[in-house]
Design an enzyme around this catalytic site. Structure first.
Site, PDB file in Angstrom:
ATOM      1  N   TRP A  22       4.021 -46.898   3.557  1.00 16.84           N
ATOM      2  CA  TRP A  22       2.931 -46.496   2.665  1.00 16.84           C
ATOM      3  C   TRP A  22       2.280 -47.709   2.017  1.00 16.84           C
ATOM      4  O   TRP A  22       2.951 -48.622   1.546  1.00 16.84           O
ATOM      5  CB  TRP A  22       3.487 -45.566   1.587  1.00 16.84           C
ATOM      6  CG  TRP A  22       2.466 -45.063   0.612  1.00 16.84           C
ATOM      7  CD1 TRP A  22       1.672 -43.953   0.770  1.00 16.84           C
ATOM      8  CD2 TRP A  22       2.115 -45.621  -0.656  1.00 16.84           C
ATOM      9  NE1 TRP A  22       0.855 -43.802  -0.322  1.00 16.84           N
ATOM     10  CE2 TRP A  22       1.103 -44.809  -1.216  1.00 16.84           C
ATOM     11  CE3 TRP A  22       2.550 -46.740  -1.370  1.00 16.84           C
ATOM     12  CZ2 TRP A  22       0.531 -45.072  -2.456  1.00 16.84           C
ATOM     13  CZ3 TRP A  22       1.982 -47.015  -2.606  1.00 16.84           C
ATOM     14  CH2 TRP A  22       0.984 -46.180  -3.140  1.00 16.84           C
ATOM     15  N   SER A  82      10.203 -46.896   6.350  1.00 18.54           N
ATOM     16  CA  SER A  82       9.840 -46.097   5.184  1.00 18.54           C
ATOM     17  C   SER A  82       9.021 -44.871   5.620  1.00 18.54           C
ATOM     18  O   SER A  82       9.480 -44.092   6.440  1.00 18.54           O
ATOM     19  CB  SER A  82       9.099 -46.967   4.163  1.00 18.54           C
ATOM     20  OG  SER A  82       9.044 -46.347   2.897  1.00 18.54           O
ATOM     21  N   PHE A 143       4.638 -50.250  -6.751  1.00 13.01           N
ATOM     22  CA  PHE A 143       5.399 -49.667  -5.648  1.00 13.01           C
ATOM     23  C   PHE A 143       5.962 -50.771  -4.753  1.00 13.01           C
ATOM     24  O   PHE A 143       7.109 -50.703  -4.306  1.00 13.01           O
ATOM     25  CB  PHE A 143       4.504 -48.722  -4.843  1.00 13.01           C
ATOM     26  CG  PHE A 143       5.269 -47.773  -3.956  1.00 13.01           C
ATOM     27  CD1 PHE A 143       5.826 -46.618  -4.470  1.00 13.01           C
ATOM     28  CD2 PHE A 143       5.425 -48.035  -2.607  1.00 13.01           C
ATOM     29  CE1 PHE A 143       6.535 -45.735  -3.661  1.00 13.01           C
ATOM     30  CE2 PHE A 143       6.128 -47.164  -1.785  1.00 13.01           C
ATOM     31  CZ  PHE A 143       6.677 -46.010  -2.315  1.00 13.01           C
ATOM     32  N   LEU A 146       9.009 -52.452  -6.330  1.00  8.66           N
ATOM     33  CA  LEU A 146      10.222 -51.638  -6.207  1.00  8.66           C
ATOM     34  C   LEU A 146      10.922 -51.865  -4.869  1.00  8.66           C
ATOM     35  O   LEU A 146      12.139 -51.741  -4.763  1.00  8.66           O
ATOM     36  CB  LEU A 146       9.872 -50.149  -6.332  1.00  8.66           C
ATOM     37  CG  LEU A 146       9.683 -49.569  -7.727  1.00  8.66           C
ATOM     38  CD1 LEU A 146       9.229 -48.121  -7.623  1.00  8.66           C
ATOM     39  CD2 LEU A 146      10.972 -49.669  -8.535  1.00  8.66           C
ATOM     40  N   ASP A 207      18.652 -50.798  -1.830  1.00 11.76           N
ATOM     41  CA  ASP A 207      17.388 -50.053  -1.814  1.00 11.76           C
ATOM     42  C   ASP A 207      17.313 -49.085  -2.998  1.00 11.76           C
ATOM     43  O   ASP A 207      18.192 -48.239  -3.178  1.00 11.76           O
ATOM     44  CB  ASP A 207      17.277 -49.281  -0.495  1.00 11.76           C
ATOM     45  CG  ASP A 207      15.873 -48.782  -0.211  1.00 11.76           C
ATOM     46  OD1 ASP A 207      15.060 -48.694  -1.150  1.00 11.76           O
ATOM     47  OD2 ASP A 207      15.587 -48.488   0.965  1.00 11.76           O
ATOM     48  N   HIS A 235      14.611 -52.526   0.220  1.00 13.14           N
ATOM     49  CA  HIS A 235      13.814 -51.586   1.009  1.00 13.14           C
ATOM     50  C   HIS A 235      13.137 -52.239   2.214  1.00 13.14           C
ATOM     51  O   HIS A 235      12.626 -51.528   3.078  1.00 13.14           O
ATOM     52  CB  HIS A 235      12.762 -50.944   0.103  1.00 13.14           C
ATOM     53  CG  HIS A 235      12.113 -49.726   0.681  1.00 13.14           C
ATOM     54  ND1 HIS A 235      12.803 -48.564   0.974  1.00 13.14           N
ATOM     55  CD2 HIS A 235      10.820 -49.483   1.040  1.00 13.14           C
ATOM     56  CE1 HIS A 235      11.974 -47.662   1.471  1.00 13.14           C
ATOM     57  NE2 HIS A 235      10.772 -48.191   1.526  1.00 13.14           N
TER      58      HIS A 235
END
Length: 258
Positions: A22, A82, A143, A146, A207, A235
């Site tokens: 994303w 993801s 985002f 993170l 993650d 991640h």
């Protein structure tokens, strides 16, 4: 029909399609291209609405998977990171003739936390969705931050992800909102339970978006699949640990040669 951006390179005989997550684009894979290109024919795709595939609005998971599969080689290995893991999984389910093996990276068949299922709290995803309309760029940056949280190279990795986003025109808010809707609503746990093609799931031990408990739960639910939890990775393990990650992919391909 509008064409997706689809870049092919590499010297190997085995097709390997890589799908980003994303908010990003296929540039995210450039850090491992040199490690994989001698062994594979790589296909780097910008998903509909992302990167250089801008002429698309928001799409459902099924529609996105169908669109990507239209330009795909037959019998490829599919690697999805993801949200891209959901797209690759949906293609494997709906168009198995395109797939000889599936690799999901820092992905989950159900990203949202549910009863007895670890994941992102629904209110967190809803918050990101609401914030997109208020402060588009800052929400994307949060985002991305993170995704690298906790690794030794966290700041460096976050800068790399941000540079990938800025390489090309940012996706429209509509596209990003549609992607968050996929993360919020998709649930492929039951559909993938009967999946019989080679399937490897790769996770980062640190993650914060896909808890490592997902790995052990799916080890029990999907005993026909294999999982790897990469120590020290968050991640984006292919960015923080590119050599170890590339070895995993090469070993999986070697073990599942036709």
């Amino acid at each position: 029909m509008k064409q997706l951006y689809w870049y092919t390179c590499g010297e190997g005989d085995c097709d390997l399609v890589l799908l980003h997550g994303w908010g990003l684009n296929s540039g995210v894979w450039h850090c491992i291209i040199d490690r994989l290109a001698p062994h594979f024919r790589l296909h780097l795709v910008d998903l509909p609405g992302y990167g250089r595939s801008q002429d698309y609005g928001a799409m459902s998971l099924a529609d996105m998977a169908e669109r990507v599969a239209q330009q795909a080689p037959k019998q490829a290995l599919w690697l999805g990171w993801s949200m891209g893991g959901l797209v690759a999984s949906q293609i494997a389910l709906s168009q198995p003739e395109c797939v000889r093996g599936l690799i999901t990276v820092s992905s989950s068949p159900c990203f949202t936390a549910r009863d007895e299922w670890p994941g992102i709290k629904p209110e967190v995803l809803a918050g990101f969705q609401h914030q997109l309309s208020d402060d588009f760029h800052r929400t994307v940056e949060r985002f991305l931050a993170l995704q690298t949280l906790g690794t030794e190279s966290s700041r460096q990795d976050a800068r790399l992800l941000k540079s990938v986003v800025l390489q090309h025109q940012m996706p429209d808010v509509e596209v990003l909102t549609g992607g968050l809707a996929i993360l919020r609503t998709a649930d492929l746990r039951t559909a993938l339970a009967g999946f019989t093609l080679p399937f490897m799931r790769v996770y980062g031990h640190l993650d914060s978006l896909v808890p490592r408990k997902v790995a052990s739960l799916l080890d029990s639910a999907w005993p026909q699949t294999q999982s790897v939890v990469m120590q020290g990775a968050a991640h984006a393990p292919f960015i923080s640990h590119p050599n170890d990650f590339a070895k995993l992919i090469l070993n999986f391909a070697e073990e599942n040669k036709k």
